[in-house]
Design a protein around this motif. Structure first.
Motif, PDB file in Angstrom:
ATOM      1  N   ILE A 170      19.863  51.999  93.677  1.00  0.00           N
ATOM      2  CA  ILE A 170      18.912  51.625  92.629  1.00  0.00           C
ATOM      3  C   ILE A 170      19.567  50.777  91.546  1.00  0.00           C
ATOM      4  O   ILE A 170      18.879  50.129  90.771  1.00  0.00           O
ATOM      5  CB  ILE A 170      18.249  52.862  91.985  1.00  0.00           C
ATOM      6  N   SER A 171      20.896  50.770  91.503  1.00  0.00           N
ATOM      7  CA  SER A 171      21.591  49.970  90.495  1.00  0.00           C
ATOM      8  C   SER A 171      21.320  48.479  90.670  1.00  0.00           C
ATOM      9  O   SER A 171      21.502  47.693  89.742  1.00  0.00           O
ATOM     10  CB  SER A 171      23.103  50.222  90.559  1.00  0.00           C
ATOM     11  N   THR A 172      20.873  48.092  91.859  1.00  0.00           N
ATOM     12  CA  THR A 172      20.562  46.690  92.121  1.00  0.00           C
ATOM     13  C   THR A 172      19.106  46.354  91.803  1.00  0.00           C
ATOM     14  O   THR A 172      18.696  45.207  91.950  1.00  0.00           O
ATOM     15  CB  THR A 172      20.854  46.338  93.593  1.00  0.00           C
ATOM     16  N   ILE A 173      18.328  47.358  91.391  1.00  0.00           N
ATOM     17  CA  ILE A 173      16.891  47.152  91.154  1.00  0.00           C
ATOM     18  C   ILE A 173      16.532  47.258  89.673  1.00  0.00           C
ATOM     19  O   ILE A 173      15.801  46.428  89.148  1.00  0.00           O
ATOM     20  CB  ILE A 173      16.054  48.165  91.964  1.00  0.00           C
ATOM     21  N   VAL A 174      17.043  48.299  88.996  1.00  0.00           N
ATOM     22  CA  VAL A 174      16.672  48.509  87.595  1.00  0.00           C
ATOM     23  C   VAL A 174      17.491  47.601  86.684  1.00  0.00           C
ATOM     24  O   VAL A 174      18.587  47.166  87.051  1.00  0.00           O
ATOM     25  CB  VAL A 174      16.876  49.984  87.180  1.00  0.00           C
ATOM     26  N   PRO A 175      17.002  47.290  85.481  1.00  0.00           N
ATOM     27  CA  PRO A 175      17.768  46.481  84.528  1.00  0.00           C
ATOM     28  C   PRO A 175      19.114  47.138  84.214  1.00  0.00           C
ATOM     29  O   PRO A 175      19.206  48.373  84.149  1.00  0.00           O
ATOM     30  CB  PRO A 175      16.863  46.441  83.290  1.00  0.00           C
ATOM     31  N   SER A 176      20.128  46.349  84.032  1.00  0.00           N
ATOM     32  CA  SER A 176      21.477  46.883  83.787  1.00  0.00           C
ATOM     33  C   SER A 176      21.526  47.773  82.552  1.00  0.00           C
ATOM     34  O   SER A 176      22.339  48.696  82.467  1.00  0.00           O
ATOM     35  CB  SER A 176      22.480  45.729  83.651  1.00  0.00           C
ATOM     36  N   GLU A 177      20.646  47.500  81.571  1.00  0.00           N
ATOM     37  CA  GLU A 177      20.621  48.305  80.342  1.00  0.00           C
ATOM     38  C   GLU A 177      20.246  49.759  80.610  1.00  0.00           C
ATOM     39  O   GLU A 177      20.496  50.634  79.774  1.00  0.00           O
ATOM     40  CB  GLU A 177      19.631  47.710  79.334  1.00  0.00           C
ATOM     41  N   MET A 178      19.621  50.023  81.753  1.00  0.00           N
ATOM     42  CA  MET A 178      19.194  51.386  82.076  1.00  0.00           C
ATOM     43  C   MET A 178      20.222  52.153  82.897  1.00  0.00           C
ATOM     44  O   MET A 178      20.055  53.338  83.173  1.00  0.00           O
ATOM     45  CB  MET A 178      17.870  51.345  82.845  1.00  0.00           C
ATOM     46  N   LEU A 179      21.287  51.499  83.325  1.00  0.00           N
ATOM     47  CA  LEU A 179      22.278  52.141  84.180  1.00  0.00           C
ATOM     48  C   LEU A 179      23.257  52.979  83.362  1.00  0.00           C
ATOM     49  O   LEU A 179      23.457  52.747  82.170  1.00  0.00           O
ATOM     50  CB  LEU A 179      23.033  51.092  84.989  1.00  0.00           C
ATOM     51  N   VAL A 180      23.865  53.956  84.020  1.00  0.00           N
ATOM     52  CA  VAL A 180      24.913  54.766  83.404  1.00  0.00           C
ATOM     53  C   VAL A 180      26.182  54.590  84.228  1.00  0.00           C
ATOM     54  O   VAL A 180      26.118  54.423  85.446  1.00  0.00           O
ATOM     55  CB  VAL A 180      24.508  56.252  83.326  1.00  0.00           C
ATOM     56  N   PRO A 181      27.355  54.648  83.588  1.00  0.00           N
ATOM     57  CA  PRO A 181      28.610  54.339  84.280  1.00  0.00           C
ATOM     58  C   PRO A 181      28.938  55.238  85.467  1.00  0.00           C
ATOM     59  O   PRO A 181      29.348  54.769  86.514  1.00  0.00           O
ATOM     60  CB  PRO A 181      29.657  54.509  83.168  1.00  0.00           C
ATOM     61  N   LYS A 182      28.743  56.549  85.316  1.00  0.00           N
ATOM     62  CA  LYS A 182      29.206  57.467  86.357  1.00  0.00           C
ATOM     63  C   LYS A 182      28.095  58.394  86.843  1.00  0.00           C
ATOM     64  O   LYS A 182      28.230  59.617  86.830  1.00  0.00           O
ATOM     65  CB  LYS A 182      30.375  58.304  85.844  1.00  0.00           C
ATOM     66  N   SER A 183      27.011  57.823  87.279  1.00  0.00           N
ATOM     67  CA  SER A 183      25.907  58.636  87.792  1.00  0.00           C
ATOM     68  C   SER A 183      26.228  59.134  89.194  1.00  0.00           C
ATOM     69  O   SER A 183      26.806  58.417  90.009  1.00  0.00           O
ATOM     70  CB  SER A 183      24.617  57.815  87.830  1.00  0.00           C
ATOM     71  N   ASN A 184      25.868  60.404  89.470  1.00  0.00           N
ATOM     72  CA  ASN A 184      26.078  60.931  90.824  1.00  0.00           C
ATOM     73  C   ASN A 184      24.940  60.552  91.764  1.00  0.00           C
ATOM     74  O   ASN A 184      24.955  60.879  92.939  1.00  0.00           O
ATOM     75  CB  ASN A 184      26.255  62.452  90.799  1.00  0.00           C
ATOM     76  N   GLY A 185      23.926  59.856  91.223  1.00  0.00           N
ATOM     77  CA  GLY A 185      22.842  59.363  92.068  1.00  0.00           C
ATOM     78  C   GLY A 185      21.868  60.418  92.535  1.00  0.00           C
ATOM     79  O   GLY A 185      21.044  60.164  93.408  1.00  0.00           O
ATOM     80  N   TYR A 221      19.368  72.177  89.598  1.00  0.00           N
ATOM     81  CA  TYR A 221      19.046  71.836  90.983  1.00  0.00           C
ATOM     82  C   TYR A 221      19.910  70.710  91.527  1.00  0.00           C
ATOM     83  O   TYR A 221      20.165  70.634  92.721  1.00  0.00           O
ATOM     84  CB  TYR A 221      17.568  71.461  91.098  1.00  0.00           C
ATOM     85  N   LYS A 222      20.392  69.830  90.658  1.00  0.00           N
ATOM     86  CA  LYS A 222      21.203  68.697  91.118  1.00  0.00           C
ATOM     87  C   LYS A 222      22.407  69.149  91.937  1.00  0.00           C
ATOM     88  O   LYS A 222      22.910  68.416  92.786  1.00  0.00           O
ATOM     89  CB  LYS A 222      21.681  67.878  89.925  1.00  0.00           C
ATOM     90  N   ASP A 223      22.877  70.362  91.671  1.00  0.00           N
ATOM     91  CA  ASP A 223      24.051  70.870  92.385  1.00  0.00           C
ATOM     92  C   ASP A 223      23.750  71.149  93.851  1.00  0.00           C
ATOM     93  O   ASP A 223      24.668  71.317  94.650  1.00  0.00           O
ATOM     94  CB  ASP A 223      24.550  72.163  91.722  1.00  0.00           C
ATOM     95  N   HIS A 224      22.458  71.233  94.218  1.00  0.00           N
ATOM     96  CA  HIS A 224      22.087  71.574  95.587  1.00  0.00           C
ATOM     97  C   HIS A 224      21.489  70.392  96.349  1.00  0.00           C
ATOM     98  O   HIS A 224      21.182  70.512  97.532  1.00  0.00           O
ATOM     99  CB  HIS A 224      21.073  72.722  95.582  1.00  0.00           C
ATOM    100  N   VAL A 225      21.324  69.260  95.678  1.00  0.00           N
ATOM    101  CA  VAL A 225      20.725  68.096  96.320  1.00  0.00           C
ATOM    102  C   VAL A 225      21.783  67.362  97.138  1.00  0.00           C
ATOM    103  O   VAL A 225      22.860  67.045  96.630  1.00  0.00           O
ATOM    104  CB  VAL A 225      20.127  67.135  95.266  1.00  0.00           C
ATOM    105  N   ASN A 226      21.481  67.123  98.415  1.00  0.00           N
ATOM    106  CA  ASN A 226      22.458  66.463  99.278  1.00  0.00           C
ATOM    107  C   ASN A 226      22.106  64.997  99.544  1.00  0.00           C
ATOM    108  O   ASN A 226      22.591  64.399 100.492  1.00  0.00           O
ATOM    109  CB  ASN A 226      22.597  67.220 100.609  1.00  0.00           C
ATOM    110  N   VAL A 227      21.219  64.447  98.706  1.00  0.00           N
ATOM    111  CA  VAL A 227      20.820  63.046  98.843  1.00  0.00           C
ATOM    112  C   VAL A 227      21.158  62.315  97.550  1.00  0.00           C
ATOM    113  O   VAL A 227      20.852  62.794  96.464  1.00  0.00           O
ATOM    114  CB  VAL A 227      19.306  62.914  99.114  1.00  0.00           C
ATOM    115  N   SER A 228      21.825  61.188  97.652  1.00  0.00           N
ATOM    116  CA  SER A 228      22.103  60.386  96.467  1.00  0.00           C
ATOM    117  C   SER A 228      21.451  59.016  96.633  1.00  0.00           C
ATOM    118  O   SER A 228      21.247  58.545  97.748  1.00  0.00           O
ATOM    119  CB  SER A 228      23.607  60.220  96.245  1.00  0.00           C
ATOM    120  N   VAL A 229      21.114  58.399  95.499  1.00  0.00           N
ATOM    121  CA  VAL A 229      20.467  57.093  95.519  1.00  0.00           C
ATOM    122  C   VAL A 229      21.306  56.139  94.685  1.00  0.00           C
ATOM    123  O   VAL A 229      21.091  55.987  93.484  1.00  0.00           O
ATOM    124  CB  VAL A 229      19.026  57.165  94.973  1.00  0.00           C
ATOM    125  N   THR A 230      22.281  55.522  95.306  1.00  0.00           N
ATOM    126  CA  THR A 230      23.173  54.620  94.575  1.00  0.00           C
ATOM    127  C   THR A 230      22.634  53.194  94.554  1.00  0.00           C
ATOM    128  O   THR A 230      22.982  52.413  93.680  1.00  0.00           O
ATOM    129  CB  THR A 230      24.567  54.628  95.216  1.00  0.00           C
TER     130      THR A 230
END
Length: 382
Positions: free
Chosen positions: A242-257, A231-240
Motif C-alpha cells: 500500500i506504500s505505493t498507493i497512498v500519499p507519502s504523507e500518510m506513511l509511517v517509517p516502520k509499519s508492520n503492515g 489482535y495485530k499480534d495474531h494477524v498473519n497477513v501483512s500489506v506492504t
C-alpha cells in the motif's frame, strides 16, 4: 465438593472483590452496578487490562493505584466508538468488493449460477501460506449453501428462475468471496482489480487480496467482540504494497503492515471514492477531537488508547492532512463537496472556517451550492 475458580458472585460479593482484591475504586455503587450489568464484567475489566492492570510477583492481577470504575467505563466507550467507526467502513468495503466482483462475473460468465460458478472458468487451485485449495471445493461449498441462505437469495430461489451474482454474493461469506476473486484467471481478476482501485501499481491483484483479507480479519475481530486492541499480534497477513498507493504523507517509517493504522489505510484505498473517504476521515477527526473536550484524566486515556493501537505519534496530524488533501483535491474539480449542518441549515464551502468541523451526526453533503440552496440551506458568512 468441587470448587470452581470462577464462581457466581452477587453484587455485594463482586464489589467486595473489586475493591479489596482488585484494588478498584468504586465511589458510586449504583453506577457500578448499572455499568457491569449493561456492559458485562468481563468486557469492562479484561478489555482494559493493558491500561489499568498491574501484575504482582505472585501472578495476581490488581488495578493500578487510583483506578476507578469510571476509568474502566470511559475506556470501554472510547474503544467501542472507535471500533464502530472502523467496522462500519469495513462492511462498506465488503459490499463494494462484492458489487465489483458480481459485475465482472455477470459480464464475463453470465447471470446464472451454472455459468458464473462453473469450475471450468476458474483456476484449478489457489495457494495459501498453509495449503493448496481446490477451487472446485470452494465452488461446491457455495453451491451447497445456496438453499440455506437467507434474503435476498431465498427470495430469488422462490420467485425467479435464476440467482444472479449480485444477489448470491450478498449471502456468500466475505472469506469465500475473496477466495472466488483469487480463483479467477488473470484477465477477469484484472478486470475486478481495475474496478476496485483506480491506482496504477505493480501486483495490484495481490495487494488487493491482502487488503481484503486483513479487512475481513479485523472486521470479524470487532464484530465477534474479541481483543481488538491486541489482535495485530495474531494477524498473519501483512500489506506492504500500500506504500505505493497512498500519499507519502500518510506513511509511517516502520509499519508492520498489519496493525490498525494499516487497516485504516486499506479502507481509504478500497473505498476508492473521495466522497466516501472524506466521510470516513471526518468521523475519525471528530473522534480524536473529543479528547480536547474532557479533563486531563480522560485525555490521558485517549493517549494511552492510541498508543495501544500502535497508531503513529503524529496520527492526528496525518488524518487532518488527509482531510485537507481531499477537500483541496475536490475543490479544484467540477464537483465540489459542500458540507451542511442540518441543525443550523447553513452550508460551508471548502476553506471555510467551519468546514470539516460539523459533528458527524449533523452533517449533510451536497454536490453544489445550487443543490444546497434548493434544499433550504444558506451559505455560511465565514
Amino acid at each position: 465438593m468441587f470448587t470452581y475458580d470462577k464462581p457466581f458472585l452477587d453484587k455485594r460479593a463482586m464489589f467486595k472483590k473489586l475493591r479489596y482484591e482488585k484494588n478498584l475504586i468504586i465511589n458510586n455503587e449504583d453506577f457500578a452496578d448499572e455499568v457491569i450489568r449493561k456492559l458485562s464484567y468481563y468486557d469492562l475489566v479484561n478489555g482494559s487490562k493493558e491500561v489499568f492492570i498491574d501484575k504482582c510477583p505472585d501472578g495476581k492481577e490488581i488495578f493500578k493505584p487510583n483506578t476507578t470504575i469510571e476509568d474502566l467505563y470511559n475506556f470501554y466507550i472510547i474503544n467501542d466508538e472507535f471500533q464502530n467507526i472502523i467496522v462500519r467502513r469495513l462492511f462498506m468495503v465488503e459490499t463494494l468488493f462484492k458489487n465489483e466482483l458480481a459485475y465482472i462475473l455477470a459480464r464475463e460468465f453470465g447471470v446464472d449460477t451454472k455459468d458464473y460458478l462453473d469450475k471450468m472458468k476458474y483456476r484449478k487451485s489457489i495457494k495459501t501460506k498453509r495449503q493448496k485449495i481446490k477451487v472446485a471445493d470452494i465452488l461446491d461449498k457455495i453451491y451447497k449453501n445456496i438453499r440455506k441462505m437467507g434474503y435476498p437469495t431465498k427470495h430469488y430461489l422462490a420467485k425467479h428462475n435464476h440467482i444472479p451474482p449480485w444477489i448470491l454474493l450478498k449471502n456468500v461469506e466475505f472469506h469465500a468471496a475473496i477466495q472466488l476473486y483469487e480463483a479467477l484467471n488473470n484477465t477477469e481478476k484484472d478486470y475486478v482489480s481495475e474496478r476496485l482501485i483506480s491506482s496504477s501499481v505493480k501486483d495490484k491483484a495481490g495487494i488487493i487480496k491482502n487488503m481484503l483479507t486483513i479487512s475481513r480479519l479485523y472486521r470479524n475481530e470487532i464484530v465477534h467482540n474479541y481483543k481488538f486492541l491486541t489482535y495485530k499480534d495474531h494477524v498473519n497477513v501483512s500489506v506492504t504494497g500500500i506504500s505505493t498507493i497512498v500519499p507519502s504523507e500518510m506513511l509511517v517509517p516502520k509499519s508492520n503492515g498489519k496493525d490498525v493504522y494499516t487497516v485504516i489505510l486499506c479502507i481509504l484505498i478500497l473505498l476508492d471514492s473521495d466522497r466516501l473517504r472524506l466521510s470516513f476521515i471526518n468521523d475519525i477527526v471528530t473522534f480524536t477531537e473529543q479528547a480536547n473536550l474532557y479533563n486531563e484524566s480522560l485525555k490521558s486515556i485517549y493517549a494511552t488508547y492510541f498508543d495501544l493501537l500502535d497508531l503513529p505519534n503524529d496520527f492526528v496530524n496525518k488524518i487532518h492532512w488527509y482531510r485537507n488533501y481531499l477537500v483541496n483535491k475536490n475543490a479544484s474539480t467540477d464537483e465540489t463537496i459542500i458540507q451542511a449542518n442540518i441543525n443550523s441549515k447553513i452550508y460551508h464551502l471548502p476553506g471555510g472556517k467551519y468546514y470539516g468541523k460539523i459533528h458527524k451526526d449533523n452533517i449533510l453533503i451536497f454536490k453544489s451550492e445550487t443543490e444546497a440552496i434548493e434544499a433550504g440551506y444558506r451559505k455560511s458568512k465565514r
